[in-house]
Motif scaffolding. Structure first.
Motif, mmCIF file in Angstrom:
data_model
loop_
_atom_site.group_PDB
_atom_site.id
_atom_site.type_symbol
_atom_site.label_atom_id
_atom_site.label_comp_id
_atom_site.label_asym_id
_atom_site.label_seq_id
_atom_site.Cartn_x
_atom_site.Cartn_y
_atom_site.Cartn_z
ATOM 1 N N PHE A 227 32.262 58.459 49.216
ATOM 2 C CA PHE A 227 32.073 57.501 49.215
ATOM 3 C C PHE A 227 34.010 57.100 49.040
ATOM 4 C CE2 PHE A 227 27.798 58.908 48.287
ATOM 5 C CZ PHE A 227 27.311 57.316 48.693
ATOM 6 N N TYR A 228 34.761 56.439 49.340
ATOM 7 C CA TYR A 228 35.613 56.043 49.510
ATOM 8 C C TYR A 228 35.437 54.742 49.012
ATOM 9 C CZ TYR A 228 36.892 59.328 52.328
ATOM 10 O OH TYR A 228 36.581 60.777 53.066
ATOM 11 N N VAL A 229 36.000 54.359 47.427
ATOM 12 C CA VAL A 229 35.497 53.413 46.216
ATOM 13 C C VAL A 229 37.046 53.107 46.014
ATOM 14 C CG1 VAL A 229 34.605 52.017 44.394
ATOM 15 C CG2 VAL A 229 33.882 54.918 45.456
ATOM 16 N N LYS A 230 36.976 50.998 46.201
ATOM 17 C CA LYS A 230 38.696 50.320 46.127
ATOM 18 C C LYS A 230 37.830 49.170 44.393
ATOM 19 C CE LYS A 230 41.081 47.064 48.168
ATOM 20 N NZ LYS A 230 41.186 45.736 48.887
ATOM 21 N N ALA A 231 38.735 49.279 44.009
ATOM 22 C CA ALA A 231 38.961 48.028 42.757
ATOM 23 C C ALA A 231 38.645 46.611 43.367
ATOM 24 C CB ALA A 231 39.638 48.645 41.488
ATOM 25 N N ILE A 232 38.186 46.036 42.745
ATOM 26 C CA ILE A 232 38.568 44.721 42.850
ATOM 27 C C ILE A 232 39.360 44.344 41.408
ATOM 28 C CG2 ILE A 232 36.450 42.551 43.508
ATOM 29 C CD1 ILE A 232 35.237 44.581 44.617
ATOM 30 N N GLU A 233 40.232 43.295 41.896
ATOM 31 C CA GLU A 233 40.889 42.980 40.501
ATOM 32 C C GLU A 233 40.248 41.568 39.910
ATOM 33 O OE1 GLU A 233 44.999 42.510 40.938
ATOM 34 O OE2 GLU A 233 44.886 44.649 42.880
ATOM 35 N N GLN A 234 39.172 40.277 41.395
ATOM 36 C CA GLN A 234 39.193 39.645 40.519
ATOM 37 C C GLN A 234 37.619 40.113 40.357
ATOM 38 O OE1 GLN A 234 39.411 35.987 43.313
ATOM 39 N NE2 GLN A 234 38.307 34.806 41.734
ATOM 40 N N PRO A 235 36.988 39.379 38.935
ATOM 41 C CA PRO A 235 35.570 39.601 38.902
ATOM 42 C C PRO A 235 34.690 38.461 39.365
ATOM 43 C CG PRO A 235 37.124 39.053 36.887
ATOM 44 C CD PRO A 235 37.683 38.464 37.832
ATOM 45 N N PRO A 236 33.647 39.001 39.601
ATOM 46 C CA PRO A 236 32.431 37.472 40.488
ATOM 47 C C PRO A 236 32.963 36.197 39.553
ATOM 48 C CG PRO A 236 31.597 39.304 39.499
ATOM 49 C CD PRO A 236 32.992 39.871 39.502
ATOM 50 N N LEU A 237 32.198 35.505 39.736
ATOM 51 C CA LEU A 237 32.159 34.481 38.841
ATOM 52 C C LEU A 237 30.586 34.136 38.442
ATOM 53 C CD1 LEU A 237 33.508 31.416 41.530
ATOM 54 C CD2 LEU A 237 34.190 32.314 39.601
ATOM 55 N N LEU A 238 30.268 33.773 37.352
ATOM 56 C CA LEU A 238 28.869 33.675 36.252
ATOM 57 C C LEU A 238 27.981 32.349 37.018
ATOM 58 C CD1 LEU A 238 30.233 33.245 32.792
ATOM 59 C CD2 LEU A 238 29.712 35.768 34.262
ATOM 60 N N LEU A 239 27.141 33.274 37.521
ATOM 61 C CA LEU A 239 26.144 32.750 37.434
ATOM 62 C C LEU A 239 25.214 31.270 36.771
ATOM 63 C CD1 LEU A 239 24.383 35.828 39.608
ATOM 64 C CD2 LEU A 239 25.951 33.446 40.556
ATOM 65 N N THR A 244 21.699 30.750 44.401
ATOM 66 C CA THR A 244 20.509 31.378 45.181
ATOM 67 C C THR A 244 20.325 32.848 45.053
ATOM 68 O OG1 THR A 244 21.862 31.621 47.147
ATOM 69 C CG2 THR A 244 21.205 29.310 47.146
ATOM 70 N N ALA A 245 19.089 33.490 45.912
ATOM 71 C CA ALA A 245 18.719 34.407 46.131
ATOM 72 C C ALA A 245 20.046 35.786 46.679
ATOM 73 C CB ALA A 245 17.229 35.102 46.498
ATOM 74 N N ILE A 246 21.131 35.237 47.665
ATOM 75 C CA ILE A 246 22.049 35.291 47.898
ATOM 76 C C ILE A 246 23.111 35.850 46.925
ATOM 77 C CG2 ILE A 246 23.672 35.207 50.280
ATOM 78 C CD1 ILE A 246 21.649 33.648 51.877
ATOM 79 N N GLN A 247 23.193 35.021 46.700
ATOM 80 C CA GLN A 247 24.375 34.762 45.348
ATOM 81 C C GLN A 247 23.639 35.469 44.007
ATOM 82 O OE1 GLN A 247 24.290 30.493 44.294
ATOM 83 N NE2 GLN A 247 25.848 30.004 45.284
#
Length: 269
Positions: A227-239, A244-247
């Protein structure tokens, strides 16, 4: 013999002249000094004095703030953070792209399990699946579709992965849409190897167990992946409650602030 005589008026004049010559000189007073100094010089003196006072006050204030900032700089960073749900966790300061090795390994393990555990049922109910390619009628299970949001969208990698996975499951000796199912048995996940800041390589040693109707023993096949993994700097927005189910699927997959750029077969040296 002649005798000099002096008149009374001349005598008084001489006496007054002598008294003036013997009288000491008087020094000029404050009023005389103030009369001698021009008005413009007085204003300049007041301006210089007020400027000096203002500068002293400014330096004092700046010195106070410098002390406060220094104390904040040397103060240890807080290590206890309270989450939205009330749970308290310990944290440490670090670079935005840094991730703990155990967090990366946990993310890889959970994502791999979600991607490679296949069943035609969800909580006992039949899973109709998600169509990823209508033309070729390629379908993946709903849990696999939800976990796929952990994959990168670069170069349409996530969609290509789902299509290839659907083709792979169709070639298995079991029917996951009938009574068959699979289970990923992870033997070992190696420590992440940092390729560059924010990018890691993680090797997984595992077996894919296939179960069909009436065959509880199952069949295991080697399933070793890199697995080639990358860090995401921006955290996900709160729900919110109306998500929705997709969100929700996207948020759950990216809450670790990591994503998988590529998955390949493990090449042992």
């Amino acid at each position: 013999m002649f005798k000099l005589t002096t008149s009374p008026n001349q005598k008084k004049t001489n006496d007054s002249t002598l008294s003036k010559e013997q009288e000491p000189e008087q020094k000029p007073g404050k009023e005389q000094y103030s009369r001698l100094i021009p008005k413009e010089n007085k204003l300049l003196s007041k301006f210089v004095l007020s400027s000096l006072i203002i500068h002293l006050v400014t330096v004092t204030i700046l010195g106070f703030f410098a002390i406060v900032l220094y104390r904040l700089a040397v103060r240890p960073a807080p290590t206890l953070v309270q989450l939205e749900g009330g749970q308290a966790i310990s944290v440490t300061a670090g670079v935005s792209t840094y991730r703990e090795p155990e967090l990366i390994k946990k993310f890889v393990g959970q994502t791999a399990t979600s991607l490679y555990n296949w069943s035609g049922k969800i909580k006992g109910e039949k899973d109709s699946g998600i169509v990823v390619n209508p033309e070729e009628e390629l379908i993946v299970t709903t849990p696999v579709w939800s976990a796929s949001f952990s994959l990168s969208e670069k170069d349409n990698y996530r969609v290509s992965f789902l299509e290839n996975l659907a083709v792979f499951t169709n070639k298995l000796p079991i029917n996951i849409w009938g009574y068959g199912n699979s289970f990923l048995k992870i033997s070992h996940i190696r420590d992440p190897i940092e390729l560059k800041p924010g990018h890691w390589q993680v090797d997984m040693i595992a077996y894919l167990l296939l179960f069909d109707r009436g065959k509880l023993v199952g069949q295991g096949i080697p399933f070793n992946k890199t697995f080639y993994v990358k860090a995401i700097e921006q955290p996900p927005l709160l729900l919110d409650e109306q998500a929705t189910a997709i969100q929700k699927a996207i948020w759950n997959s990216r809450s670790a602030q990591l994503e998988i750029e590529n998955i390949t077969d493990l090449q042992e040296e």
